[in-house]
Design a protein around this motif. Sequence first.
Motif, mmCIF file in Angstrom:
data_model
loop_
_atom_site.group_PDB
_atom_site.id
_atom_site.type_symbol
_atom_site.label_atom_id
_atom_site.label_comp_id
_atom_site.label_asym_id
_atom_site.label_seq_id
_atom_site.Cartn_x
_atom_site.Cartn_y
_atom_site.Cartn_z
ATOM 1 N N GLU A 172 20.223 27.432 47.520
ATOM 2 C CA GLU A 172 19.016 27.544 46.544
ATOM 3 C C GLU A 172 17.928 28.517 47.176
ATOM 4 O O GLU A 172 17.754 28.271 48.222
ATOM 5 C CB GLU A 172 18.487 26.221 46.018
ATOM 6 N N THR A 173 17.364 29.372 46.258
ATOM 7 C CA THR A 173 16.453 30.011 46.917
ATOM 8 C C THR A 173 15.304 30.264 45.815
ATOM 9 O O THR A 173 15.547 30.214 44.605
ATOM 10 C CB THR A 173 16.873 31.629 47.387
ATOM 11 N N HIS A 174 14.030 30.273 46.213
ATOM 12 C CA HIS A 174 13.025 30.344 45.260
ATOM 13 C C HIS A 174 12.062 31.559 45.936
ATOM 14 O O HIS A 174 11.598 31.377 47.105
ATOM 15 C CB HIS A 174 12.248 29.315 45.204
ATOM 16 N N THR A 175 11.814 32.464 45.289
ATOM 17 C CA THR A 175 10.743 33.690 45.827
ATOM 18 C C THR A 175 9.775 33.649 45.001
ATOM 19 O O THR A 175 9.838 33.763 43.741
ATOM 20 C CB THR A 175 11.528 34.847 45.872
ATOM 21 N N ALA A 176 8.604 33.300 45.409
ATOM 22 C CA ALA A 176 7.338 33.446 44.879
ATOM 23 C C ALA A 176 6.204 34.307 45.265
ATOM 24 O O ALA A 176 6.293 34.670 46.366
ATOM 25 C CB ALA A 176 6.664 32.000 44.819
ATOM 26 N N PRO A 177 5.291 34.537 44.338
ATOM 27 C CA PRO A 177 4.109 35.347 44.742
ATOM 28 C C PRO A 177 3.364 34.650 45.982
ATOM 29 O O PRO A 177 3.566 33.459 46.249
ATOM 30 C CB PRO A 177 3.302 35.449 43.603
ATOM 31 N N ILE A 178 2.443 35.443 46.526
ATOM 32 C CA ILE A 178 1.371 35.185 47.605
ATOM 33 C C ILE A 178 0.819 33.709 47.166
ATOM 34 O O ILE A 178 0.541 33.675 45.961
ATOM 35 C CB ILE A 178 0.543 36.073 47.962
ATOM 36 N N SER A 179 0.817 32.961 47.867
ATOM 37 C CA SER A 179 0.378 31.401 47.704
ATOM 38 C C SER A 179 -1.336 31.663 47.304
ATOM 39 O O SER A 179 -2.254 32.461 47.799
ATOM 40 C CB SER A 179 0.065 30.379 48.810
ATOM 41 N N LYS A 180 -1.735 30.768 46.488
ATOM 42 C CA LYS A 180 -3.184 30.593 45.929
ATOM 43 C C LYS A 180 -4.127 30.266 46.950
ATOM 44 O O LYS A 180 -3.669 29.543 48.097
ATOM 45 C CB LYS A 180 -3.294 29.625 44.884
ATOM 46 N N ASP A 181 -5.545 30.733 47.048
ATOM 47 C CA ASP A 181 -6.344 30.306 48.060
ATOM 48 C C ASP A 181 -6.432 28.961 48.331
ATOM 49 O O ASP A 181 -6.648 28.471 49.365
ATOM 50 C CB ASP A 181 -7.786 31.047 47.655
ATOM 51 N N THR A 182 -6.329 28.181 47.062
ATOM 52 C CA THR A 182 -6.814 26.591 47.370
ATOM 53 C C THR A 182 -5.391 26.165 48.289
ATOM 54 O O THR A 182 -5.686 25.319 49.013
ATOM 55 C CB THR A 182 -6.689 26.127 46.184
ATOM 56 N N ASP A 183 -4.350 26.496 47.960
ATOM 57 C CA ASP A 183 -3.079 26.175 48.725
ATOM 58 C C ASP A 183 -3.176 26.623 50.030
ATOM 59 O O ASP A 183 -3.024 25.785 51.098
ATOM 60 C CB ASP A 183 -1.868 26.421 48.350
ATOM 61 N N VAL A 184 -3.554 27.689 50.263
ATOM 62 C CA VAL A 184 -3.661 28.219 51.768
ATOM 63 C C VAL A 184 -4.866 27.586 52.537
ATOM 64 O O VAL A 184 -4.723 27.156 53.793
ATOM 65 C CB VAL A 184 -4.233 29.628 51.776
ATOM 66 N N GLU A 185 -5.966 27.371 51.849
ATOM 67 C CA GLU A 185 -6.747 26.489 52.560
ATOM 68 C C GLU A 185 -6.342 24.924 52.940
ATOM 69 O O GLU A 185 -6.943 24.448 54.092
ATOM 70 C CB GLU A 185 -8.154 26.319 51.630
ATOM 71 N N PRO A 188 -1.588 33.659 58.186
ATOM 72 C CA PRO A 188 -1.274 35.140 57.828
ATOM 73 C C PRO A 188 -1.619 35.215 56.388
ATOM 74 O O PRO A 188 -1.804 34.694 55.474
ATOM 75 C CB PRO A 188 0.389 35.002 57.816
ATOM 76 N N GLU A 189 -2.380 36.644 56.153
ATOM 77 C CA GLU A 189 -2.955 37.041 54.804
ATOM 78 C C GLU A 189 -1.894 37.034 53.873
ATOM 79 O O GLU A 189 -2.137 36.874 52.493
ATOM 80 C CB GLU A 189 -3.686 38.203 55.104
ATOM 81 N N GLN A 190 -0.766 37.264 54.014
ATOM 82 C CA GLN A 190 0.424 36.987 53.108
ATOM 83 C C GLN A 190 1.379 36.172 53.171
ATOM 84 O O GLN A 190 2.128 36.072 54.175
ATOM 85 C CB GLN A 190 1.382 38.323 53.069
ATOM 86 N N LEU A 191 1.053 34.921 52.652
ATOM 87 C CA LEU A 191 1.672 33.557 52.866
ATOM 88 C C LEU A 191 2.457 33.151 51.573
ATOM 89 O O LEU A 191 1.821 32.808 50.448
ATOM 90 C CB LEU A 191 0.605 32.421 53.292
ATOM 91 N N PHE A 192 3.913 33.121 51.578
ATOM 92 C CA PHE A 192 4.526 32.930 50.334
ATOM 93 C C PHE A 192 5.049 31.638 50.665
ATOM 94 O O PHE A 192 5.916 31.050 50.770
ATOM 95 C CB PHE A 192 5.735 33.892 50.538
ATOM 96 N N GLY A 193 4.123 30.551 50.362
ATOM 97 C CA GLY A 193 4.151 29.052 50.550
ATOM 98 C C GLY A 193 5.005 28.413 49.669
ATOM 99 O O GLY A 193 5.777 27.368 50.103
ATOM 100 N N GLU A 236 17.195 37.429 50.137
ATOM 101 C CA GLU A 236 16.469 37.458 51.044
ATOM 102 C C GLU A 236 15.044 36.886 50.690
ATOM 103 O O GLU A 236 14.631 37.288 49.477
ATOM 104 C CB GLU A 236 16.129 38.977 51.567
ATOM 105 N N VAL A 237 14.409 36.317 51.464
ATOM 106 C CA VAL A 237 13.278 35.515 51.111
ATOM 107 C C VAL A 237 12.046 35.636 52.178
ATOM 108 O O VAL A 237 12.230 35.091 53.323
ATOM 109 C CB VAL A 237 13.476 33.942 50.919
ATOM 110 N N PRO A 238 10.859 36.172 51.928
ATOM 111 C CA PRO A 238 9.897 36.344 52.871
ATOM 112 C C PRO A 238 8.997 35.246 52.941
ATOM 113 O O PRO A 238 9.004 34.602 51.677
ATOM 114 C CB PRO A 238 9.190 37.608 52.260
ATOM 115 N N LEU A 239 8.731 34.856 54.074
ATOM 116 C CA LEU A 239 7.890 33.483 54.116
ATOM 117 C C LEU A 239 6.629 33.869 54.564
ATOM 118 O O LEU A 239 5.519 33.100 54.032
ATOM 119 C CB LEU A 239 8.631 32.603 55.138
ATOM 120 N N TYR A 240 6.308 34.575 55.536
ATOM 121 C CA TYR A 240 4.812 35.245 55.626
ATOM 122 C C TYR A 240 4.695 36.523 56.418
ATOM 123 O O TYR A 240 5.829 36.897 57.013
ATOM 124 C CB TYR A 240 4.044 34.111 56.470
ATOM 125 N N GLU A 241 3.676 37.076 56.253
ATOM 126 C CA GLU A 241 3.464 38.375 56.964
ATOM 127 C C GLU A 241 2.068 38.654 57.069
ATOM 128 O O GLU A 241 1.333 38.178 56.411
ATOM 129 C CB GLU A 241 4.115 39.321 55.926
#
Length: 310
Positions: A20-33, A45-50, A197-202
């Motif tokens: 199973e894979t799930h590819t989502a947009p960059i995480s919301k600020d609240t989740d990153v915080e 990382p500023e691009q976090l695909f949480g 292919e799943v990006p995780l952070y950058e």
Amino acid sequence: MDRRPGFGSQTHEGQSWIVETHTAPISKDTDVEELKNNLAAPNLPEQLFGSSFLRLTHQASGLALEFNAADALQRWHEDNEPPVQVAIASTWQSTRKEAVAKVAALHYDWTYSTSYAGTLRHAPKRQTDGAPTVGTITQLSPRRPAVPRFSEATSDNSVSGAEQAAAEAQLPQWQTSGDSLDMTLLTARDPIQFYAEVPLYESELDDNGTSQLSVKVRVMPGCWYALLRFFLRVDGTLVRMREARLFCDLKEPNKVVREVKHSESTLAQLSGNAPADRGVAHRDADSAALALSAIAPDGVKEYRIDTLCL
């Protein structure tokens, strides 16, 4: 072959494994915080695909091999590596003095280098329609808050820590072995039944390079193969690559082989002492991997083969 670009979920169900894979947009600020607070980290990382992940579920045991950003950054926290000591690091950190005003020291691993090689856990219940179970960055990685390392804050995690240790002790453990990846199966001209292919952070490290973590998976009739790759390039300074390759021969579906390799080198060494900033052979992960392979065993910091029996 099931290969769909963009955001969304994909599932491939075989006789022994569900991928199973799930590819989502960059995480919301609240989740990153929330994750930043859990790690007591001054930055992430500023691009976090949480919410993105790769999950390979072994149907007979109900256990899953999972790859996600939260666990990778948890390992970054635990690794506690010294920062890359170059002039760029001082410049990068100086722009964040306000953000880290309460930090005891400005020295931390600002490249987000992680030795993460995947997570073994009990697979979550699947949705009634068979789609992957997805959630926020903290829902996907229900781990205890990390003991703060970057700040003076303290917290008592003894109970949750003991519970987690007890749960992890009941899981099968990776064991160092003499196994190897079956290159005959991997290089066979068999049809690829599933690929993702799943990006995780950058992070672009404030235009001083790049730091990337991603995972790829492909399924063939006789095996599946996953590549987790952390790639770091600090402009004018170094290239670092940390890879975990996982392989399962579907004739032995209860056994997974994992090859872990960490390599790094200065750009001057990779360029043959030519001016490091002139080279273009290390601008992306694939070309950097080829360059590091060309000088091996020089630059290899760690190499091992592990086996997991489920």
